[in-house]
Scaffold this motif. Structure first.
Motif, PDB file in Angstrom:
ATOM      1  N   SER A  24       0.845  -1.189   0.000  1.00 20.43           N
ATOM      2  CA  SER A  24       0.000   0.000   0.000  1.00 20.43           C
ATOM      3  C   SER A  24       0.877   1.236   0.000  1.00 20.43           C
ATOM      4  CB  SER A  24      -0.910   0.020   1.229  1.00 20.43           C
ATOM      5  OG  SER A  24      -1.513   1.288   1.385  1.00 20.43           O
ATOM      6  N   GLN A  25       0.586   2.182  -0.877  1.00 19.22           N
ATOM      7  CA  GLN A  25       1.364   3.417  -0.903  1.00 19.22           C
ATOM      8  C   GLN A  25       1.096   4.270   0.326  1.00 19.22           C
ATOM      9  OE1 GLN A  25       1.489   7.197  -3.837  1.00 19.22           O
ATOM     10  NE2 GLN A  25       1.918   5.262  -4.873  1.00 19.22           N
ATOM     11  N   ALA A  26      -0.043   4.058   0.980  1.00 22.18           N
ATOM     12  CA  ALA A  26      -0.410   4.885   2.130  1.00 22.18           C
ATOM     13  C   ALA A  26       0.430   4.568   3.355  1.00 22.18           C
ATOM     14  CB  ALA A  26      -1.892   4.698   2.448  1.00 22.18           C
ATOM     15  N   ASN A  27       0.686   3.277   3.604  1.00 18.41           N
ATOM     16  CA  ASN A  27       1.405   2.908   4.826  1.00 18.41           C
ATOM     17  C   ASN A  27       2.498   1.860   4.583  1.00 18.41           C
ATOM     18  OD1 ASN A  27      -0.104   0.572   4.407  1.00 18.41           O
ATOM     19  ND2 ASN A  27      -1.623   1.102   5.981  1.00 18.41           N
ATOM     20  N   LEU A  28       2.738   1.525   3.312  1.00 18.23           N
ATOM     21  CA  LEU A  28       3.775   0.573   2.896  1.00 18.23           C
ATOM     22  C   LEU A  28       3.526  -0.846   3.393  1.00 18.23           C
ATOM     23  CD1 LEU A  28       7.007   2.741   3.277  1.00 18.23           C
ATOM     24  CD2 LEU A  28       5.511   2.454   1.285  1.00 18.23           C
ATOM     25  N   THR A  85       3.072  -6.890 -19.847  1.00 18.21           N
ATOM     26  CA  THR A  85       2.233  -5.906 -19.168  1.00 18.21           C
ATOM     27  C   THR A  85       1.622  -6.565 -17.936  1.00 18.21           C
ATOM     28  OG1 THR A  85       1.731  -4.648 -21.160  1.00 18.21           O
ATOM     29  CG2 THR A  85       0.163  -4.472 -19.345  1.00 18.21           C
ATOM     30  N   LEU A  86       1.733  -5.895 -16.798  1.00 14.41           N
ATOM     31  CA  LEU A  86       1.196  -6.392 -15.534  1.00 14.41           C
ATOM     32  C   LEU A  86       0.038  -5.497 -15.108  1.00 14.41           C
ATOM     33  CD1 LEU A  86       4.598  -6.807 -13.617  1.00 14.41           C
ATOM     34  CD2 LEU A  86       3.589  -8.351 -15.310  1.00 14.41           C
ATOM     35  N   VAL A  87      -1.122  -6.085 -14.884  1.00 13.62           N
ATOM     36  CA  VAL A  87      -2.274  -5.352 -14.345  1.00 13.62           C
ATOM     37  C   VAL A  87      -2.469  -5.834 -12.910  1.00 13.62           C
ATOM     38  CG1 VAL A  87      -4.713  -4.816 -14.576  1.00 13.62           C
ATOM     39  CG2 VAL A  87      -3.315  -5.131 -16.634  1.00 13.62           C
ATOM     40  N   ILE A  88      -2.251  -4.930 -11.964  1.00 15.33           N
ATOM     41  CA  ILE A  88      -2.246  -5.272 -10.543  1.00 15.33           C
ATOM     42  C   ILE A  88      -3.480  -4.654  -9.898  1.00 15.33           C
ATOM     43  CG2 ILE A  88      -0.918  -5.193  -8.407  1.00 15.33           C
ATOM     44  CD1 ILE A  88       1.559  -4.611 -10.226  1.00 15.33           C
ATOM     45  N   SER A  89      -4.263  -5.470  -9.198  1.00 14.62           N
ATOM     46  CA  SER A  89      -5.498  -4.976  -8.581  1.00 14.62           C
ATOM     47  C   SER A  89      -5.689  -5.613  -7.213  1.00 14.62           C
ATOM     48  CB  SER A  89      -6.708  -5.276  -9.475  1.00 14.62           C
ATOM     49  OG  SER A  89      -6.825  -6.669  -9.727  1.00 14.62           O
ATOM     50  N   GLU A  94      -6.652   1.433  -6.073  1.00 12.53           N
ATOM     51  CA  GLU A  94      -6.667   1.708  -7.498  1.00 12.53           C
ATOM     52  C   GLU A  94      -5.882   0.636  -8.239  1.00 12.53           C
ATOM     53  OE1 GLU A  94      -5.146   5.564  -8.402  1.00 12.53           O
ATOM     54  OE2 GLU A  94      -6.669   6.636  -7.248  1.00 12.53           O
ATOM     55  N   ASP A  95      -6.364   0.271  -9.410  1.00  8.27           N
ATOM     56  CA  ASP A  95      -5.599  -0.643 -10.253  1.00  8.27           C
ATOM     57  C   ASP A  95      -4.320   0.038 -10.728  1.00  8.27           C
ATOM     58  OD1 ASP A  95      -7.702  -2.361  -9.966  1.00  8.27           O
ATOM     59  OD2 ASP A  95      -8.375  -2.243 -12.057  1.00  8.27           O
ATOM     60  N   MET A  96      -3.282  -0.752 -10.944  1.00 12.84           N
ATOM     61  CA  MET A  96      -2.041  -0.245 -11.526  1.00 12.84           C
ATOM     62  C   MET A  96      -1.667  -1.114 -12.717  1.00 12.84           C
ATOM     63  SD  MET A  96       1.847   0.071  -9.967  1.00 12.84           S
ATOM     64  CE  MET A  96       1.512   1.473  -8.921  1.00 12.84           C
ATOM     65  N   THR A  97      -1.312  -0.467 -13.818  1.00 13.34           N
ATOM     66  CA  THR A  97      -0.832  -1.174 -14.998  1.00 13.34           C
ATOM     67  C   THR A  97       0.613  -0.786 -15.257  1.00 13.34           C
ATOM     68  OG1 THR A  97      -3.040  -1.238 -15.991  1.00 13.34           O
ATOM     69  CG2 THR A  97      -1.154  -1.575 -17.468  1.00 13.34           C
ATOM     70  N   GLN A 114       3.425  -0.138  -5.547  1.00 15.71           N
ATOM     71  CA  GLN A 114       2.670   0.408  -4.422  1.00 15.71           C
ATOM     72  C   GLN A 114       1.345   0.945  -4.934  1.00 15.71           C
ATOM     73  OE1 GLN A 114       5.114   3.274  -2.375  1.00 15.71           O
ATOM     74  NE2 GLN A 114       6.712   1.790  -1.887  1.00 15.71           N
ATOM     75  N   LEU A 115       0.243   0.378  -4.423  1.00 16.61           N
ATOM     76  CA  LEU A 115      -1.081   0.767  -4.880  1.00 16.61           C
ATOM     77  C   LEU A 115      -1.647   1.898  -4.027  1.00 16.61           C
ATOM     78  CD1 LEU A 115      -2.806  -2.678  -5.611  1.00 16.61           C
ATOM     79  CD2 LEU A 115      -1.276  -1.322  -7.060  1.00 16.61           C
ATOM     80  N   LEU A 116      -2.372   2.792  -4.679  1.00 15.22           N
ATOM     81  CA  LEU A 116      -3.033   3.899  -3.994  1.00 15.22           C
ATOM     82  C   LEU A 116      -4.407   3.468  -3.505  1.00 15.22           C
ATOM     83  CD1 LEU A 116      -2.225   6.853  -6.427  1.00 15.22           C
ATOM     84  CD2 LEU A 116      -1.527   6.725  -4.031  1.00 15.22           C
ATOM     85  N   PRO A 117      -4.766   3.777  -2.244  1.00  9.16           N
ATOM     86  CA  PRO A 117      -6.145   3.525  -1.805  1.00  9.16           C
ATOM     87  C   PRO A 117      -7.125   4.304  -2.670  1.00  9.16           C
ATOM     88  CG  PRO A 117      -4.704   4.007   0.065  1.00  9.16           C
ATOM     89  CD  PRO A 117      -3.919   4.315  -1.176  1.00  9.16           C
ATOM     90  N   ILE A 118      -8.276   3.708  -2.927  1.00  6.48           N
ATOM     91  CA  ILE A 118      -9.274   4.365  -3.774  1.00  6.48           C
ATOM     92  C   ILE A 118      -9.832   5.599  -3.084  1.00  6.48           C
ATOM     93  CG2 ILE A 118     -11.591   4.128  -4.763  1.00  6.48           C
ATOM     94  CD1 ILE A 118     -10.944   1.266  -5.443  1.00  6.48           C
ATOM     95  N   VAL A 119      -9.749   6.735  -3.761  1.00 13.31           N
ATOM     96  CA  VAL A 119     -10.342   7.982  -3.285  1.00 13.31           C
ATOM     97  C   VAL A 119     -11.646   8.249  -4.015  1.00 13.31           C
ATOM     98  CG1 VAL A 119     -10.010  10.470  -3.048  1.00 13.31           C
ATOM     99  CG2 VAL A 119      -8.074   8.919  -2.706  1.00 13.31           C
ATOM    100  N   GLN A 120     -11.652   7.981  -5.319  1.00 13.88           N
ATOM    101  CA  GLN A 120     -12.862   8.070  -6.119  1.00 13.88           C
ATOM    102  C   GLN A 120     -12.897   6.880  -7.065  1.00 13.88           C
ATOM    103  OE1 GLN A 120     -12.555  11.797  -8.166  1.00 13.88           O
ATOM    104  NE2 GLN A 120     -10.713  11.237  -9.289  1.00 13.88           N
TER     105      GLN A 120
END
Length: 293
Positions: A24-28, A85-89, A94-97, A114-120
């Motif tokens: 998680s990008q928010a808290n690693l 190509t890696l699609v990470i979910s 948020e998904d990351m490609t 590192q994935l971002l928590p969904i804000v919208q």
């Protein structure tokens, strides 16, 4: 394990390995049960593998087709790595490609994301990995003195210190629109080495190149080269000025081990405090007399 054969591998089938780590990008913190879908770049509809992370945020290590080993050991016109190509979910993120992850034969690629928590809702991140410097023609390095004249510089450090972080400006120094990234020093060196040399090379060759990259970087750190010119970063990702650094690119396990073993070393000269600004080129497409090749 299924075998996928692409045109570049038809002559001699080789395999590389891939392992993915997701935090998680928010808290690693590691993200468990994140899904990684793997396709060949250019063929996004054909999912080759779908794997999940474990309790520490890591996937199993899988094998993927790669070009013949000889392509990366001798100058070749053929691309020596495969691109995936890696699609990470993961739920709540948020998904990351990551498009263009590079797989070399016989070695293990490590993808850390590192994935971002969904804000919208309906948001995602896309990272397109630039080509390797030995396969693509980037701007050549602008020559500099290997020992810098710092008589008019404001230098805070009284000795060479290996920093925890460096601030990487993702573009030429004068590009005010380029983003600055705070990157762990070791991760920066691993990224640059994976972007500028091939992990299939002999270990001694990898060590020599890593040492050169570290010396160059520590010269920028010690002299505060860019900050003394009014910039707010340590180093750039422009090959004309510094090294090639690529956001979110995979690194290679054996390069990572080498960096971890010698990360506090650098090259210097007798009676000179600052590390040498070790400039180098490939010596084939670009000639650089008196530099490392």
């Amino acid at each position: 394990m299924r075998n996928y054969v692409y045109p570049a591998q038809m002559q001699t089938q080789s395999m590389g390995k891939l392992s993915v780590r997701v935090n998680s990008q928010a808290n690693l913190r590691p993200i468990e049960n994140a899904t990684v879908k793997i396709t060949r770049t250019g063929d996004p509809t054909n999912v080759l593998e779908e794997i999940q992370t474990n309790s520490v945020g890591r996937t199993e290590t899988i094998e993927l087709p790669a070009p013949p080993l000889d392509y990366s050991l001798e100058p070749e016109s053929m691309q020596p790595y495969s691109e995936y190509t890696l699609v990470i979910s993961a739920p709540g993120f948020e998904d990351m490609t990551v498009s263009g992850a590079q797989i070399l034969p016989t070695v293990t690629a490590l993808q850390s994301s590192q994935l971002l928590p969904i804000v919208q809702p309906e948001t995602s991140e896309l990272f397109v990995i630039a080509p390797h410097t030995l396969y693509y023609e980037y701007p050549p390095k602008i020559a500099e003195d290997e020992i810098k004249d710092v008589s008019n510089f404001n230098i805070v450090l009284d000795r060479v210190v290996v920093p925890e972080y460096v601030v990487v400006h993702d573009g030429p120094p004068s590009d005010n629109s380029a983003k600055n990234y705070y990157v762990l020093y070791r991760d920066y060196i691993k990224n640059v080495a994976s972007s500028e040399i091939y992990a299939t090379w002999p270990e001694a060759t990898i060590q020599a190149n890593v040492l050169a990259i570290m010396s160059f970087t520590l010269n920028r750190v010690y002299t505060e080269w860019y900050r003394n010119k009014g910039y707010s970063f340590t180093i750039t990702s422009s090959t004309a000025f510094d090294h090639k650094w690529i956001p979110e690119r995979n690194v290679f396990e054996n390069i990572s081990v080498v960096v971890d073993s010698i990360f506090n070393n650098y090259l210097s000269r007798p009676g000179v405090k600052q590390p040498i600004l070790t400039q180098y080129c490939d010596g084939v497409r670009v000639q650089c007399p008196n530099w490392m090749t």
